[in-house]
Design a protein around this motif. Structure first.
Motif, PDB file in Angstrom:
ATOM      1  N   ILE A   1      19.451 -14.387  47.829  1.00 48.90           N
ATOM      2  CA  ILE A   1      20.831 -14.259  48.305  1.00 48.90           C
ATOM      3  C   ILE A   1      21.516 -15.620  48.292  1.00 48.90           C
ATOM      4  O   ILE A   1      22.700 -15.740  47.947  1.00 48.90           O
ATOM      5  CB  ILE A   1      20.861 -13.651  49.726  1.00 48.90           C
ATOM      6  N   GLN A   2      20.769 -16.670  48.648  1.00 46.57           N
ATOM      7  CA  GLN A   2      21.330 -18.020  48.600  1.00 46.57           C
ATOM      8  C   GLN A   2      21.793 -18.370  47.189  1.00 46.57           C
ATOM      9  O   GLN A   2      22.879 -18.931  46.990  1.00 46.57           O
ATOM     10  CB  GLN A   2      20.285 -19.037  49.062  1.00 46.57           C
ATOM     11  N   THR A   3      20.976 -18.041  46.208  1.00 43.53           N
ATOM     12  CA  THR A   3      21.331 -18.313  44.812  1.00 43.53           C
ATOM     13  C   THR A   3      22.587 -17.547  44.414  1.00 43.53           C
ATOM     14  O   THR A   3      23.482 -18.089  43.738  1.00 43.53           O
ATOM     15  CB  THR A   3      20.168 -17.918  43.875  1.00 43.53           C
ATOM     16  N   ALA A   4      22.668 -16.294  44.847  1.00 45.73           N
ATOM     17  CA  ALA A   4      23.848 -15.484  44.531  1.00 45.73           C
ATOM     18  C   ALA A   4      25.104 -16.072  45.170  1.00 45.73           C
ATOM     19  O   ALA A   4      26.162 -16.138  44.536  1.00 45.73           O
ATOM     20  CB  ALA A   4      23.629 -14.048  45.006  1.00 45.73           C
ATOM     21  N   VAL A   5      24.993 -16.530  46.415  1.00 42.06           N
ATOM     22  CA  VAL A   5      26.141 -17.118  47.114  1.00 42.06           C
ATOM     23  C   VAL A   5      26.606 -18.383  46.394  1.00 42.06           C
ATOM     24  O   VAL A   5      27.815 -18.602  46.192  1.00 42.06           O
ATOM     25  CB  VAL A   5      25.781 -17.431  48.577  1.00 42.06           C
ATOM     26  N   LYS A   6      25.663 -19.223  45.969  1.00 40.87           N
ATOM     27  CA  LYS A   6      26.021 -20.458  45.264  1.00 40.87           C
ATOM     28  C   LYS A   6      26.704 -20.143  43.935  1.00 40.87           C
ATOM     29  O   LYS A   6      27.675 -20.804  43.539  1.00 40.87           O
ATOM     30  CB  LYS A   6      24.777 -21.316  45.026  1.00 40.87           C
ATOM     31  N   GLY A   7      26.207 -19.120  43.233  1.00 41.96           N
ATOM     32  CA  GLY A   7      26.824 -18.734  41.973  1.00 41.96           C
ATOM     33  C   GLY A   7      28.248 -18.243  42.161  1.00 41.96           C
ATOM     34  O   GLY A   7      29.153 -18.611  41.410  1.00 41.96           O
ATOM     35  N   LEU A   8      28.461 -17.411  43.175  1.00 39.12           N
ATOM     36  CA  LEU A   8      29.807 -16.912  43.459  1.00 39.12           C
ATOM     37  C   LEU A   8      30.742 -18.050  43.879  1.00 39.12           C
ATOM     38  O   LEU A   8      31.928 -18.039  43.550  1.00 39.12           O
ATOM     39  CB  LEU A   8      29.742 -15.853  44.562  1.00 39.12           C
ATOM     40  N   THR A   9      30.185 -19.024  44.587  1.00 39.73           N
ATOM     41  CA  THR A   9      30.989 -20.166  45.027  1.00 39.73           C
ATOM     42  C   THR A   9      31.525 -20.955  43.841  1.00 39.73           C
ATOM     43  O   THR A   9      32.711 -21.306  43.790  1.00 39.73           O
ATOM     44  CB  THR A   9      30.152 -21.099  45.932  1.00 39.73           C
ATOM     45  N   ILE A  10      30.673 -21.225  42.858  1.00 41.36           N
ATOM     46  CA  ILE A  10      31.139 -21.994  41.711  1.00 41.36           C
ATOM     47  C   ILE A  10      32.119 -21.189  40.864  1.00 41.36           C
ATOM     48  O   ILE A  10      33.106 -21.724  40.346  1.00 41.36           O
ATOM     49  CB  ILE A  10      29.959 -22.509  40.844  1.00 41.36           C
ATOM     50  N   LEU A  11      31.917 -19.875  40.747  1.00 38.68           N
ATOM     51  CA  LEU A  11      32.865 -19.046  40.004  1.00 38.68           C
ATOM     52  C   LEU A  11      34.247 -19.072  40.656  1.00 38.68           C
ATOM     53  O   LEU A  11      35.273 -19.209  39.977  1.00 38.68           O
ATOM     54  CB  LEU A  11      32.349 -17.603  39.914  1.00 38.68           C
ATOM     55  N   LEU A  12      34.271 -18.963  41.964  1.00 37.86           N
ATOM     56  CA  LEU A  12      35.544 -18.990  42.692  1.00 37.86           C
ATOM     57  C   LEU A  12      36.219 -20.352  42.551  1.00 37.86           C
ATOM     58  O   LEU A  12      37.435 -20.440  42.317  1.00 37.86           O
ATOM     59  CB  LEU A  12      35.304 -18.673  44.166  1.00 37.86           C
ATOM     60  N   ALA A  13      35.426 -21.415  42.655  1.00 35.17           N
ATOM     61  CA  ALA A  13      35.997 -22.757  42.564  1.00 35.17           C
ATOM     62  C   ALA A  13      36.569 -23.019  41.178  1.00 35.17           C
ATOM     63  O   ALA A  13      37.651 -23.598  41.034  1.00 35.17           O
ATOM     64  CB  ALA A  13      34.935 -23.804  42.910  1.00 35.17           C
ATOM     65  N   VAL A  14      35.859 -22.592  40.134  1.00 35.45           N
ATOM     66  CA  VAL A  14      36.348 -22.776  38.763  1.00 35.45           C
ATOM     67  C   VAL A  14      37.641 -22.002  38.563  1.00 35.45           C
ATOM     68  O   VAL A  14      38.603 -22.494  37.959  1.00 35.45           O
ATOM     69  CB  VAL A  14      35.285 -22.336  37.738  1.00 35.45           C
ATOM     70  N   TYR A  15      37.703 -20.787  39.097  1.00 33.96           N
ATOM     71  CA  TYR A  15      38.909 -19.977  38.960  1.00 33.96           C
ATOM     72  C   TYR A  15      40.107 -20.647  39.624  1.00 33.96           C
ATOM     73  O   TYR A  15      41.189 -20.758  39.042  1.00 33.96           O
ATOM     74  CB  TYR A  15      38.682 -18.599  39.568  1.00 33.96           C
ATOM     75  N   VAL A  16      39.899 -21.133  40.847  1.00 32.98           N
ATOM     76  CA  VAL A  16      41.008 -21.719  41.601  1.00 32.98           C
ATOM     77  C   VAL A  16      41.531 -22.983  40.927  1.00 32.98           C
ATOM     78  O   VAL A  16      42.738 -23.221  40.860  1.00 32.98           O
ATOM     79  CB  VAL A  16      40.569 -22.024  43.051  1.00 32.98           C
ATOM     80  N   THR A  17      40.626 -23.832  40.387  1.00 31.88           N
ATOM     81  CA  THR A  17      41.064 -25.116  39.848  1.00 31.88           C
ATOM     82  C   THR A  17      41.518 -25.042  38.396  1.00 31.88           C
ATOM     83  O   THR A  17      42.164 -25.966  37.906  1.00 31.88           O
ATOM     84  CB  THR A  17      39.948 -26.165  39.947  1.00 31.88           C
ATOM     85  N   SER A  18      41.194 -23.972  37.683  1.00 33.00           N
ATOM     86  CA  SER A  18      41.535 -23.938  36.250  1.00 33.00           C
ATOM     87  C   SER A  18      42.398 -22.755  35.856  1.00 33.00           C
ATOM     88  O   SER A  18      42.625 -22.529  34.671  1.00 33.00           O
ATOM     89  CB  SER A  18      40.241 -23.898  35.427  1.00 33.00           C
ATOM     90  N   ARG A  19      42.955 -22.016  36.812  1.00 36.01           N
ATOM     91  CA  ARG A  19      43.688 -20.818  36.472  1.00 36.01           C
ATOM     92  C   ARG A  19      44.992 -21.113  35.713  1.00 36.01           C
ATOM     93  O   ARG A  19      45.518 -20.246  35.024  1.00 36.01           O
ATOM     94  CB  ARG A  19      44.011 -19.996  37.726  1.00 36.01           C
ATOM     95  N   SER A  20      45.496 -22.365  35.838  1.00 37.65           N
ATOM     96  CA  SER A  20      46.723 -22.713  35.141  1.00 37.65           C
ATOM     97  C   SER A  20      46.469 -23.418  33.803  1.00 37.65           C
ATOM     98  O   SER A  20      47.385 -23.880  33.163  1.00 37.65           O
ATOM     99  CB  SER A  20      47.579 -23.639  36.016  1.00 37.65           C
ATOM    100  N   THR A  21      45.183 -23.507  33.412  1.00 39.86           N
ATOM    101  CA  THR A  21      44.850 -24.181  32.170  1.00 39.86           C
ATOM    102  C   THR A  21      44.058 -23.255  31.273  1.00 39.86           C
ATOM    103  O   THR A  21      43.710 -22.151  31.651  1.00 39.86           O
ATOM    104  CB  THR A  21      44.051 -25.451  32.452  1.00 39.86           C
ATOM    105  N   ASN A  22      43.738 -23.762  30.093  1.00 38.57           N
ATOM    106  CA  ASN A  22      43.013 -22.968  29.122  1.00 38.57           C
ATOM    107  C   ASN A  22      41.569 -23.427  29.094  1.00 38.57           C
ATOM    108  O   ASN A  22      41.279 -24.583  28.786  1.00 38.57           O
ATOM    109  CB  ASN A  22      43.635 -23.162  27.738  1.00 38.57           C
ATOM    110  N   VAL A  23      40.622 -22.530  29.405  1.00 37.55           N
ATOM    111  CA  VAL A  23      39.221 -22.882  29.467  1.00 37.55           C
ATOM    112  C   VAL A  23      38.715 -23.374  28.099  1.00 37.55           C
ATOM    113  O   VAL A  23      37.758 -24.129  28.007  1.00 37.55           O
ATOM    114  CB  VAL A  23      38.367 -21.683  29.968  1.00 37.55           C
ATOM    115  N   GLU A  24      39.406 -22.987  27.026  1.00 39.92           N
ATOM    116  CA  GLU A  24      38.983 -23.436  25.726  1.00 39.92           C
ATOM    117  C   GLU A  24      39.183 -24.939  25.547  1.00 39.92           C
ATOM    118  O   GLU A  24      38.724 -25.533  24.575  1.00 39.92           O
ATOM    119  CB  GLU A  24      39.776 -22.688  24.632  1.00 39.92           C
TER     120      GLU A  24
END
Length: 315
Positions: A289-312
């Motif tokens: 569960i700890q691993t799952a929480v850490k994975g979700l945390t990084i996904l959320l953080a990437v979304y919040v900081t890069s939603r106005s840019t192009n991941v490419e």
């Protein structure tokens, strides 16, 4: 702090608020969370991760990524442990220099061969993982010189070991480097618009190599500090750093696509990751569960900081 539209950016305050919320939550769930012994554990983990994350921030600022941070930390710590009987306290220079060498190698391959950073550093991480196992023959190397352990374990109070001071010095240096120097300004320009930066005559190749050199240097420092903290050199001791540094950087507000953020707020991201990991451990949350929480945390953080840019745009 304001964004490019002139509106105040409240994300740093939100990040700080989330950190405070985590501390309150874990303190309620487990009163020993704020005990001196546990605060000491948090201080150790925060210091090592902060040092490595400073280098990772520099790389991500220019829109690249370094997947070899953990492997460089491991081999630097292992080299330091192996040479400790002959060199003594001098291994605190040797470990970082080993990291610097591999960072320079990363940067040179990235610039000269024009290979995406994610592939260069993934290949480096894989190679170093094999090399460190060869050096150690798969065995840990214990530190027998007590001076090497006291260097990081000493401190004015139990909850505040001196390793925290080392980490803060490196953090302040990295902040100065990217905010007050031409090197830092070019980093931002590469992350924002590399084509335009090249047309303006910025020394892009030198800055790219320098960025990876600093990342390797800081990873080597982190690995050497971790060796002292653990009292041993282990082949896999830095493996966790790859995920934790990237997560800490993006939680701190640096966009994964570069050109936005910086070292200054990375310390908040590191604190959140360390408090979250420690808190989940102290309340005995299942490791999966700890691993799952850490994975979700990084996904959320990437979304919040890069939603106005192009991941490419990740280079």
């Amino acid at each position: 702090m304001s964004n490019h539209t002139g509106h105040r950016d409240y994300r740093p305050l939100a990040t700080l608020g989330f950190l405070v919320l985590l501390v309150v939550l874990f303190s309620v769930l487990e009163p020993n969370f704020l005990a001196a012994g546990n605060l000491r554990s948090i201080s150790f983990a925060l210091s090592v991760t902060l040092v490595a994350s400073c280098g990772a921030t520099i790389i991500i600022l220019m829109g690249s990524i370094d997947l070899s941070v953990g492997a460089i930390a491991s081999i630097s710590g292992m080299v330091a442990a192996a040479l400790a009987p002959e060199l003594g306290l001098a291994v605190f220079l040797v470990g970082p220099l080993a990291g610097l060498f591999f960072g320079l190698l990363n940067g040179s391959l990235f610039v000269w061969l024009r290979i995406p950073s994610i592939l260069v550093t993934l290949g480096m991480a894989t190679s170093l993982s094999g090399l460190v196992l060869f050096i150690s023959d798969g065995q840990s190397i214990p530190i027998l010189d007590e001076r090497l352990i006291r260097v990081t374990h000493a401190g004015p109070v139990q909850a505040l070991p001196v390793i925290v001071l080392y980490a803060l010095i490196i953090y302040l240096f990295a902040t100065f480097l990217h905010e007050k120097t031409r090197f830092g300004r070019v980093l931002f320009s590469i992350g924002r618009d590399e084509t335009n930066a090249r047309l303006l005559g910025a020394p892009l190749d030198r800055v790219k190599i320098g960025a990876f050199a600093f990342s390797g240097l800081f990873a080597g420092m982190a690995g050497t500090l971790l060796m002292s903290r653990l009292g041993t050199g282990a082949a896999s001791m830095g493996d966790y750093m790859m995920l934790e540094t990237i997560t800490a950087v993006v939680i701190g507000g640096t966009a994964i696509t570069g050109g936005k953020g910086g070292v200054r707020l990375t310390i908040l991201g590191v604190a959140i990751i360390v408090v979250l990991s420690n808190g989940m451990n102290i309340i005995s949350l299942h490791p999966y569960i700890q691993t799952a929480v850490k994975g979700l945390t990084i996904l959320l953080a990437v979304y919040v900081t890069s939603r106005s840019t192009n991941v490419e745009d990740v280079k």
